[in-house]
Motif scaffolding. Sequence first.
Motif, PDB file in Angstrom:
ATOM      1  N   ARG A 599     -68.245 -59.955  97.182  1.00 11.25           N
ATOM      2  CA  ARG A 599     -67.155 -60.462  96.364  1.00 11.25           C
ATOM      3  C   ARG A 599     -67.674 -61.035  95.051  1.00 11.25           C
ATOM      4  O   ARG A 599     -67.145 -60.746  93.982  1.00 11.25           O
ATOM      5  CB  ARG A 599     -66.417 -61.559  97.145  1.00 11.25           C
ATOM      6  N   ASN A 600     -68.746 -61.833  95.145  1.00  3.64           N
ATOM      7  CA  ASN A 600     -69.306 -62.426  93.927  1.00  3.64           C
ATOM      8  C   ASN A 600     -69.739 -61.365  92.935  1.00  3.64           C
ATOM      9  O   ASN A 600     -69.495 -61.471  91.751  1.00  3.64           O
ATOM     10  CB  ASN A 600     -70.507 -63.311  94.264  1.00  3.64           C
ATOM     11  N   LYS A 645     -60.871 -62.585 106.948  1.00 10.35           N
ATOM     12  CA  LYS A 645     -60.333 -63.370 105.840  1.00 10.35           C
ATOM     13  C   LYS A 645     -59.846 -64.726 106.327  1.00 10.35           C
ATOM     14  O   LYS A 645     -60.120 -65.761 105.703  1.00 10.35           O
ATOM     15  CB  LYS A 645     -59.165 -62.630 105.187  1.00 10.35           C
ATOM     16  N   ARG A 649     -61.410 -68.428 105.294  1.00 11.84           N
ATOM     17  CA  ARG A 649     -60.559 -69.493 104.747  1.00 11.84           C
ATOM     18  C   ARG A 649     -60.660 -70.762 105.569  1.00 11.84           C
ATOM     19  O   ARG A 649     -60.766 -71.864 105.038  1.00 11.84           O
ATOM     20  CB  ARG A 649     -59.108 -69.021 104.719  1.00 11.84           C
ATOM     21  N   SER A 652     -63.835 -72.526 104.826  1.00 13.94           N
ATOM     22  CA  SER A 652     -63.772 -73.286 103.570  1.00 13.94           C
ATOM     23  C   SER A 652     -63.048 -74.609 103.780  1.00 13.94           C
ATOM     24  O   SER A 652     -63.455 -75.649 103.271  1.00 13.94           O
ATOM     25  CB  SER A 652     -63.036 -72.505 102.490  1.00 13.94           C
ATOM     26  N   GLN A 653     -61.961 -74.528 104.539  1.00 18.20           N
ATOM     27  CA  GLN A 653     -61.173 -75.737 104.824  1.00 18.20           C
ATOM     28  C   GLN A 653     -62.039 -76.786 105.526  1.00 18.20           C
ATOM     29  O   GLN A 653     -62.072 -77.959 105.137  1.00 18.20           O
ATOM     30  CB  GLN A 653     -59.978 -75.341 105.702  1.00 18.20           C
ATOM     31  N   GLN A 656     -64.618 -78.261 103.199  1.00 18.82           N
ATOM     32  CA  GLN A 656     -64.031 -79.185 102.231  1.00 18.82           C
ATOM     33  C   GLN A 656     -63.714 -80.541 102.881  1.00 18.82           C
ATOM     34  O   GLN A 656     -64.007 -81.588 102.317  1.00 18.82           O
ATOM     35  CB  GLN A 656     -62.762 -78.575 101.651  1.00 18.82           C
ATOM     36  N   ALA A 715     -50.360 -77.221 100.882  1.00 21.31           N
ATOM     37  CA  ALA A 715     -51.369 -76.676  99.986  1.00 21.31           C
ATOM     38  C   ALA A 715     -50.784 -76.204  98.660  1.00 21.31           C
ATOM     39  O   ALA A 715     -51.477 -76.127  97.667  1.00 21.31           O
ATOM     40  CB  ALA A 715     -52.089 -75.522 100.668  1.00 21.31           C
TER      41      ALA A 715
END
Lengths: 823, 105
Positions: A599-600, A645, A649, A652-653, A656, A715
């Motif tokens: 992706r990057n 996916k 996600r 990431s949650q 964080q 969100a």
Amino acid sequence: MGTDKIILALAGQPNCGKSTVFNALTGARQHVANYPGVTVEKMTGWYRYGDVRVTVVDLPGTYSLTSYSPEERVTRDFILHQAPSVVVNTMDASSLKRCLYFTFQLLEMEIPVILNLNMMDVAQNRGMTIDTEALSRGLGIPVVPTAITKGKGKTDLQAAILETAGQVLPSVPARVDYREMTSYISSLQERVTALSDLGDLYPLRWLAIKLMEGDEAVRDLVREKTKDYARLLAAVDQFRQQFRVAMDTAPDMHVANCRYQAAEGIARPCITRSKKTGKSLTDLIDTLVCHKIAGPVFMVGVLWSLYYLSIVQGYQITNYTWPLLAGFRNLVSDVLPIPGFIDVPLIRAFFLWLVDSVNALLNYIPIFFILFACIAFLEDSGYMPRMAFIMDRLFSRYGLHGQSTLPMVLGGIYVGGCAVPAVMSCKGIPDERSRLATILIIPMLNCLAKVPLYVLLINIYFAQHKGWAMFFISTISMLMVLPVSKLLTLTVLKDKEAAPFVMEMPPYHLPTVRGVLGCALERVWLFIRKITTIVVALAVVIFILLQFPGIGPERMDHYQARRDATVSSFYEEIAGTGYEADMADNSLMAMIRFWENYRNKKMRVKNPEAARAIDTEFEAANARFFSLVKPGRDRDAKQVNRALKTLIRERSQLLQEMRAERIDNSFLGYAGKALVPVSQWAGFNWRVNVALLGAFAAKESAVATLGALYEQGGANESLETRMARGEEGFTPLHALALMMFMALYPPCLATSIAVKLQSGSIKWMLFAMGYPMLLGLVVASLIFTGGSLLGLSGLQAMAAFYLLALGTTIAAGFITARQADTA
Amino acid sequence: MKPLKILMVLFAFGLFFTGICQAHTPLFSCFDNGDGSITCEGGFSDGSSAAGVAVRVVDKDGKVLMKDKLDKFSEYTVKKPAQEFSVIFDAGEGHQIKVPGKEIF
């Protein structure tokens, strides 16, 4: 020759091209330090000429060798105590007469001196011809003409240096005739020899002249080195008194007069002027540039262009240079231990933090390059002193200097500057007290990074009066800065050196591309070399404050349980797709990394060919993984793709949330909680405290941190709604207090480093970090507690505070202006 | 009084600067998910989050097709429009980045 090592000191008046000579001689082989105890920079460098290594010390530019300013004392002490093999006195050839005044003082110190007539090209353009041989005969020292910016005369100078260094002089240098004072000087010389052995340590005649002049630093020297100093000084006072009575003039005035006359006597026969009549070009430009009305208009134009070129255009360039820094970060990231699903190895976190801190500073390089080039242009052109002259009348009332103008414009006199280049540009301010005052107040100006928070708060709490609120916050910083500067000058800085505003107006000349770019490149390079060490030290400290003690074992178990639940639900999702084996155990993390890398890379490409090349590369690396990243029409692959996916996600949650919790449980978080008893008066709860403390690393992150603090809602809500709802007790008064606190907030990490570099001391850096915090708290408490007690609305409090600040600023301007300067 | 006059001049010329509100270098790039949607990611060069920053999808004439804000991960996922389009990241004046649809892979 006899020596293969030469110590060479460069001395001269400001604006004579001394730095250019220094740079031409040493190239990039330079080192910068500070002279102990003062904020004067010590530049040293070296070069090799034949077999001889020459160490060059660039002494600060001074007009005289008395003891009024730290620059003068540093220069004199160096010549007295370090005994350089030779002193090169660089001067602006077109102001020969005035510069010889300084030369005579050097000659009195009885050291080998070479006179370097620089900027010969300028003198020629002004129709001057200088007979250098006659000058050399008259002075009894070698004279070397150069035009260094044009690349002329460097080798001649180097040859003369080699020849003169450490030699007994072939001829006796010229002496100033002190006329009526001569007999006093010789009697004093006898007295000094009789009463002390100072004559073995210092040039006797020089000592006598200085004592007659009443030089304080030399009197101190006598007190320090002589047992019987009381008798000697009494004799000095007696001589001075006798002379004063006999001549009806102050001894130091007489000395100065004699020196000027000697300079005149030597210079006049050596200069011929061609018959150019009428005004010189410089005078013509000055009638416009120093005009009462046109002058300030022109200055605003110059400052605006400077700001526009360096800050606005500089930022544009960072769009192209940033990818290079980001690439470096990726390289570092590749060699560090790989992260797990939720556990990031400490060493990885640390090194990435370090690279981020360094990168944040290196990102300023395009801005600095343009800025330094612009400053070099203004300095070389001769406009700088004129600008300072125009602004000094206002600024001197507040303990600042005419030359504080440029730093303040860069720092954001209105909205949108940057404190880092602003602090770096304080170097040129000649008076130590004003320089420190400017360095200390710059962080209170409106740097770009404060703006997002202002906009955020104004949009929520002052939405009806956006224009007024923006005007308030844009101009209030100026009204805070001036009185604060005055306050600092009258308190902590009152013992610092203040110099009278003496600036000569050199003739204008067109800077050369080589000179300007060379100077800019060098200053940028010095900046890079200096920051890297300091930034590492500070980054380590802040990393520890933010990272430890960290999340407790109990909470860690909680996060691990959530990780396990997330991962097992992922496995359930993909059951029966045929991809289970590819995702087992360690392969799962490999898959996630593969996904992120892909992706990057894809995000960076701009054309279809490059995009296809990346596809081929990743497909060749792992075809199974690739079929999941780009599932096409395969039903199973699509199912796994969707599950992946979701998994990414959720990861990431988790990351964080852990990051936020780690900050809450860090030393910084504890400090935020401990500060509540104080900060409550300003209306800050502990969450706001933590966000503000965290903002020290970079002010932008305050927005992000405040966002994270109030994110408990859905969100899709914007930060504004979250903030307005998340803190129900929050009123416009809270917001105003927060904005004012932010306006006065301590400098960011990068600025603190710049403060350390420019002030030359950790102590001042800590002070610059500490006092705004206190001041900010006081102001915020005044607004919040005062406003609450008086029952003011946010807007009323804003107006009241503005009037208060305006009144204070005007009043502060009338408190005795710049004392001790008139002496 | 002279200083006051100069102060006024300073403020007046400060007016030039309003509106130039920018933070560090903004970053914004997009990725084609391969399932008819694209994901865009924003941020700032110092690593700060771009959560809450406005994003817009516009057609070739600049007409706004969709608008939203970046989520808490500084991301924005949207169905790829059928016609020619661009995605705009808007963090204030001087801080906008436009990524044309044909440069998203």
